[in-house]
Design a protein around this motif. Sequence first.
Motif, PDB file in Angstrom:
ATOM      1  N   ILE A   1       0.832  -1.213   0.000  1.00  0.00           N
ATOM      2  CA  ILE A   1       0.000   0.000   0.000  1.00  0.00           C
ATOM      3  C   ILE A   1       0.863   1.258   0.000  1.00  0.00           C
ATOM      4  O   ILE A   1       0.636   2.181  -0.793  1.00  0.00           O
ATOM      5  CB  ILE A   1      -0.963  -0.005   1.205  1.00  0.00           C
TER       6      ILE A   1
ATOM      7  N   GLY B   1       1.209   3.797  -3.210  1.00  0.00           N
ATOM      8  CA  GLY B   1       0.833   5.201  -3.017  1.00  0.00           C
ATOM      9  C   GLY B   1       1.954   6.148  -3.390  1.00  0.00           C
ATOM     10  O   GLY B   1       1.731   7.181  -4.044  1.00  0.00           O
TER      11      GLY B   1
ATOM     12  N   HIS C   1      -7.485  -4.599  -0.657  1.00  0.00           N
ATOM     13  CA  HIS C   1      -7.166  -3.189  -0.870  1.00  0.00           C
ATOM     14  C   HIS C   1      -5.730  -3.025  -1.366  1.00  0.00           C
ATOM     15  O   HIS C   1      -5.471  -2.217  -2.274  1.00  0.00           O
ATOM     16  CB  HIS C   1      -7.361  -2.407   0.430  1.00  0.00           C
ATOM     17  N   SER C   2      -4.815  -3.775  -0.810  1.00  0.00           N
ATOM     18  CA  SER C   2      -3.414  -3.646  -1.227  1.00  0.00           C
ATOM     19  C   SER C   2      -3.242  -4.035  -2.693  1.00  0.00           C
ATOM     20  O   SER C   2      -2.514  -3.377  -3.442  1.00  0.00           O
ATOM     21  CB  SER C   2      -2.490  -4.479  -0.340  1.00  0.00           C
TER      22      SER C   2
ATOM     23  N   HIS D   1      -4.760  -1.304  -4.843  1.00  0.00           N
ATOM     24  CA  HIS D   1      -3.868  -0.148  -4.827  1.00  0.00           C
ATOM     25  C   HIS D   1      -2.686  -0.360  -5.782  1.00  0.00           C
ATOM     26  O   HIS D   1      -2.335   0.531  -6.550  1.00  0.00           O
ATOM     27  CB  HIS D   1      -3.368   0.058  -3.392  1.00  0.00           C
TER      28      HIS D   1
ATOM     29  N   ASN E   1      -3.845  -0.370  -9.532  1.00  0.00           N
ATOM     30  CA  ASN E   1      -4.149   0.994  -9.973  1.00  0.00           C
ATOM     31  C   ASN E   1      -2.877   1.810 -10.165  1.00  0.00           C
ATOM     32  O   ASN E   1      -2.776   2.590 -11.120  1.00  0.00           O
ATOM     33  CB  ASN E   1      -5.082   1.688  -8.983  1.00  0.00           C
TER      34      ASN E   1
END
Length: 104
Positions: free
Chosen positions: A13, A17, A77-78, A81, A84
Amino acid sequence: MVDLQIENIMQIIANAGNAKSEGMEALQYAKKGEFTSAHEHLESANNSLTQAHNAQTKLLSEEASGTKFEVNLITIHSQDHLMNAITFIDLVTEIISILEEKKS
């Protein structure tokens, strides 16, 4: 082994980011015609993607070796992320290339 899972998930994550942030910086520099800075930020973005991918690979390797991990929302979610971020950096790279061609 749960600690390994959480540690690697957080690495995915955080680095994904960072990659997206660096990609946005790269795009902003390219829009101003500052392509050297744009490429420096793209390189940093790709380094972050590599770190995220390495953390993902650790999880995949552990699971392939028989370690069972809980699939939960943060795990999903990781992965979201990371995917994306990869797509975003691919797109930014192409946009910068187009901007460079127009500048020439």
